[in-house]
Motif scaffolding. Sequence first.
Motif, PDB file in Angstrom:
ATOM      1  N   ASN A 138     -13.948  -5.918  -3.924  1.00  0.00           N
ATOM      2  CA  ASN A 138     -12.699  -5.207  -4.186  1.00  0.00           C
ATOM      3  C   ASN A 138     -12.185  -5.632  -5.548  1.00  0.00           C
ATOM      4  O   ASN A 138     -12.098  -6.840  -5.842  1.00  0.00           O
ATOM      5  CB  ASN A 138     -11.644  -5.550  -3.130  1.00  0.00           C
ATOM      6  CG  ASN A 138     -11.891  -4.837  -1.819  1.00  0.00           C
ATOM      7  OD1 ASN A 138     -12.662  -3.900  -1.746  1.00  0.00           O
ATOM      8  ND2 ASN A 138     -11.237  -5.311  -0.767  1.00  0.00           N
ATOM      9  N   LEU A 139     -11.819  -4.659  -6.381  1.00  0.00           N
ATOM     10  CA  LEU A 139     -11.331  -4.935  -7.724  1.00  0.00           C
ATOM     11  C   LEU A 139     -10.025  -4.192  -7.973  1.00  0.00           C
ATOM     12  O   LEU A 139      -9.830  -3.077  -7.492  1.00  0.00           O
ATOM     13  CB  LEU A 139     -12.369  -4.519  -8.773  1.00  0.00           C
ATOM     14  CG  LEU A 139     -13.674  -5.312  -8.755  1.00  0.00           C
ATOM     15  CD1 LEU A 139     -14.696  -4.666  -9.681  1.00  0.00           C
ATOM     16  CD2 LEU A 139     -13.449  -6.766  -9.140  1.00  0.00           C
ATOM     17  N   HIS A 140      -9.168  -4.818  -8.748  1.00  0.00           N
ATOM     18  CA  HIS A 140      -7.863  -4.267  -9.083  1.00  0.00           C
ATOM     19  C   HIS A 140      -8.008  -3.271 -10.238  1.00  0.00           C
ATOM     20  O   HIS A 140      -8.838  -3.461 -11.125  1.00  0.00           O
ATOM     21  CB  HIS A 140      -6.951  -5.424  -9.514  1.00  0.00           C
ATOM     22  CG  HIS A 140      -5.502  -5.087  -9.529  1.00  0.00           C
ATOM     23  ND1 HIS A 140      -4.559  -5.874 -10.145  1.00  0.00           N
ATOM     24  CD2 HIS A 140      -4.814  -4.036  -9.020  1.00  0.00           C
ATOM     25  CE1 HIS A 140      -3.373  -5.351  -9.996  1.00  0.00           C
ATOM     26  NE2 HIS A 140      -3.492  -4.231  -9.325  1.00  0.00           N
ATOM     27  N   TYR A 142      -4.118   0.710  -5.879  1.00  0.00           N
ATOM     28  CA  TYR A 142      -4.366  -0.240  -6.957  1.00  0.00           C
ATOM     29  C   TYR A 142      -5.676  -1.030  -6.812  1.00  0.00           C
ATOM     30  O   TYR A 142      -5.973  -1.874  -7.652  1.00  0.00           O
ATOM     31  CB  TYR A 142      -3.200  -1.225  -7.049  1.00  0.00           C
ATOM     32  CG  TYR A 142      -1.870  -0.548  -7.247  1.00  0.00           C
ATOM     33  CD1 TYR A 142      -1.562   0.098  -8.445  1.00  0.00           C
ATOM     34  CD2 TYR A 142      -0.927  -0.538  -6.231  1.00  0.00           C
ATOM     35  CE1 TYR A 142      -0.343   0.740  -8.622  1.00  0.00           C
ATOM     36  CE2 TYR A 142       0.299   0.095  -6.405  1.00  0.00           C
ATOM     37  CZ  TYR A 142       0.586   0.729  -7.603  1.00  0.00           C
ATOM     38  OH  TYR A 142       1.790   1.369  -7.774  1.00  0.00           O
ATOM     39  N   TRP A 143      -6.426  -0.752  -5.750  1.00  0.00           N
ATOM     40  CA  TRP A 143      -7.673  -1.473  -5.534  1.00  0.00           C
ATOM     41  C   TRP A 143      -8.791  -0.492  -5.185  1.00  0.00           C
ATOM     42  O   TRP A 143      -8.558   0.524  -4.541  1.00  0.00           O
ATOM     43  CB  TRP A 143      -7.532  -2.497  -4.408  1.00  0.00           C
ATOM     44  CG  TRP A 143      -6.663  -3.654  -4.767  1.00  0.00           C
ATOM     45  CD1 TRP A 143      -5.301  -3.713  -4.710  1.00  0.00           C
ATOM     46  CD2 TRP A 143      -7.087  -4.922  -5.284  1.00  0.00           C
ATOM     47  NE1 TRP A 143      -4.840  -4.931  -5.136  1.00  0.00           N
ATOM     48  CE2 TRP A 143      -5.913  -5.703  -5.492  1.00  0.00           C
ATOM     49  CE3 TRP A 143      -8.337  -5.480  -5.564  1.00  0.00           C
ATOM     50  CZ2 TRP A 143      -5.975  -7.000  -5.983  1.00  0.00           C
ATOM     51  CZ3 TRP A 143      -8.388  -6.783  -6.041  1.00  0.00           C
ATOM     52  CH2 TRP A 143      -7.222  -7.531  -6.264  1.00  0.00           C
ATOM     53  N   GLU A 184     -11.648  -5.817 -16.408  1.00  0.00           N
ATOM     54  CA  GLU A 184     -10.405  -5.048 -16.332  1.00  0.00           C
ATOM     55  C   GLU A 184      -9.510  -5.588 -15.221  1.00  0.00           C
ATOM     56  O   GLU A 184      -8.289  -5.721 -15.388  1.00  0.00           O
ATOM     57  CB  GLU A 184     -10.723  -3.573 -16.092  1.00  0.00           C
ATOM     58  CG  GLU A 184     -11.399  -2.886 -17.278  1.00  0.00           C
ATOM     59  CD  GLU A 184     -11.894  -1.492 -16.950  1.00  0.00           C
ATOM     60  OE1 GLU A 184     -12.218  -0.746 -17.889  1.00  0.00           O
ATOM     61  OE2 GLU A 184     -11.972  -1.134 -15.755  1.00  0.00           O
ATOM     62  N   SER A 185     -10.113  -5.890 -14.085  1.00  0.00           N
ATOM     63  CA  SER A 185      -9.349  -6.428 -12.958  1.00  0.00           C
ATOM     64  C   SER A 185      -8.767  -7.792 -13.307  1.00  0.00           C
ATOM     65  O   SER A 185      -7.602  -8.087 -13.005  1.00  0.00           O
ATOM     66  CB  SER A 185     -10.253  -6.544 -11.725  1.00  0.00           C
ATOM     67  OG  SER A 185      -9.539  -6.962 -10.601  1.00  0.00           O
ATOM     68  N   TYR A 186      -9.572  -8.611 -13.965  1.00  0.00           N
ATOM     69  CA  TYR A 186      -9.101  -9.939 -14.376  1.00  0.00           C
ATOM     70  C   TYR A 186      -7.900  -9.820 -15.310  1.00  0.00           C
ATOM     71  O   TYR A 186      -6.903 -10.531 -15.161  1.00  0.00           O
ATOM     72  CB  TYR A 186     -10.239 -10.685 -15.068  1.00  0.00           C
ATOM     73  CG  TYR A 186      -9.884 -12.089 -15.511  1.00  0.00           C
ATOM     74  CD1 TYR A 186     -10.037 -13.166 -14.652  1.00  0.00           C
ATOM     75  CD2 TYR A 186      -9.402 -12.341 -16.801  1.00  0.00           C
ATOM     76  CE1 TYR A 186      -9.706 -14.454 -15.053  1.00  0.00           C
ATOM     77  CE2 TYR A 186      -9.070 -13.619 -17.212  1.00  0.00           C
ATOM     78  CZ  TYR A 186      -9.229 -14.680 -16.325  1.00  0.00           C
ATOM     79  OH  TYR A 186      -8.891 -15.947 -16.722  1.00  0.00           O
ATOM     80  N   LYS A 195      -6.486   5.192 -13.440  1.00  0.00           N
ATOM     81  CA  LYS A 195      -7.906   4.888 -13.645  1.00  0.00           C
ATOM     82  C   LYS A 195      -8.660   4.995 -12.322  1.00  0.00           C
ATOM     83  O   LYS A 195      -9.769   5.541 -12.272  1.00  0.00           O
ATOM     84  CB  LYS A 195      -8.052   3.475 -14.235  1.00  0.00           C
ATOM     85  CG  LYS A 195      -9.473   3.065 -14.572  1.00  0.00           C
ATOM     86  CD  LYS A 195     -10.005   3.853 -15.756  1.00  0.00           C
ATOM     87  CE  LYS A 195     -11.352   3.324 -16.240  1.00  0.00           C
ATOM     88  NZ  LYS A 195     -11.213   2.081 -17.022  1.00  0.00           N
ATOM     89  N   LEU A 196      -8.043   4.515 -11.251  1.00  0.00           N
ATOM     90  CA  LEU A 196      -8.705   4.576  -9.945  1.00  0.00           C
ATOM     91  C   LEU A 196      -8.864   6.020  -9.468  1.00  0.00           C
ATOM     92  O   LEU A 196      -9.874   6.366  -8.856  1.00  0.00           O
ATOM     93  CB  LEU A 196      -7.917   3.760  -8.913  1.00  0.00           C
ATOM     94  CG  LEU A 196      -7.842   2.245  -9.147  1.00  0.00           C
ATOM     95  CD1 LEU A 196      -7.286   1.552  -7.912  1.00  0.00           C
ATOM     96  CD2 LEU A 196      -9.193   1.664  -9.503  1.00  0.00           C
ATOM     97  N   LYS A 197      -7.880   6.839  -9.744  1.00  0.00           N
ATOM     98  CA  LYS A 197      -7.992   8.249  -9.351  1.00  0.00           C
ATOM     99  C   LYS A 197      -9.198   8.906 -10.001  1.00  0.00           C
ATOM    100  O   LYS A 197      -9.862   9.754  -9.401  1.00  0.00           O
ATOM    101  CB  LYS A 197      -6.711   9.006  -9.735  1.00  0.00           C
ATOM    102  CG  LYS A 197      -5.518   8.705  -8.845  1.00  0.00           C
ATOM    103  CD  LYS A 197      -4.304   9.512  -9.284  1.00  0.00           C
ATOM    104  CE  LYS A 197      -3.103   9.245  -8.392  1.00  0.00           C
ATOM    105  NZ  LYS A 197      -1.911  10.017  -8.838  1.00  0.00           N
TER     106      LYS A 197
END
Length: 219
Positions: free
Chosen positions: A164-166, A191-192, A212-214, A171-173
């Motif tokens: 799982n990444l934030h 958001y994940w 990006e998640s970091y 961006k997720l869409k």
Amino acid sequence: MPKKIFKNRIPNRKKLIEYGFSLEDEKLIYKKELFGLGMELKIFIENQAVDAKVFDILSGDEYILHKTDAEGSFIGEVRSGYESVLRDISEKCFDSEVFHFSQTKRVTAYVREKYRTELEFLWDSSPNSAVMRRADSKKWYGVIMTIPKNRLGFDSKEETEVINLHGKEEKLKALVDNIKYFPGWHMNKKYWMTVILDDSISDDELFLRIDESYNLGKR
């Protein structure tokens, strides 16, 4: 004996050095006198392989009877001391090798090398789940888990390893397609996102998502 004690365990370099190991010729080495026995235990770790030997301090000769079926009070004391030290190191300086997918292992190596992140296994009730956390803000930037595929919409209960990444909502869409990227399993899906660690996306692409998640986890 070392193979049995360290089975399904992987060395944690930071913990080993804190324990007292030193680096010599690309090997991590630890030396300890077996108290009152006139014997010294030397442990060598190279490329995750563990070797342990006992030496007579006076003669410098290797002692091997503790590795055989030989009996006797002295042999028993050496064997007990030898095993006690190895088990202590296994417990305090090695991590459980919970995950087995090759891409999962590359991910853990990547975050360890780039961000000095060690996986945190926080839940006794969920031993196949591990958190990746920033050292500064203490925020999670990834969660690696083993889950059945049907939880991602597949018609299969086969277990798979995922991360799982934030990410930012917009961006997720654009990314989530239920083929390579899935709504975050057991997380806030706005958001994940979840990625299966089966090389369905390349390491380069995956490491970019990790970065990006970091970066979203800054203070």
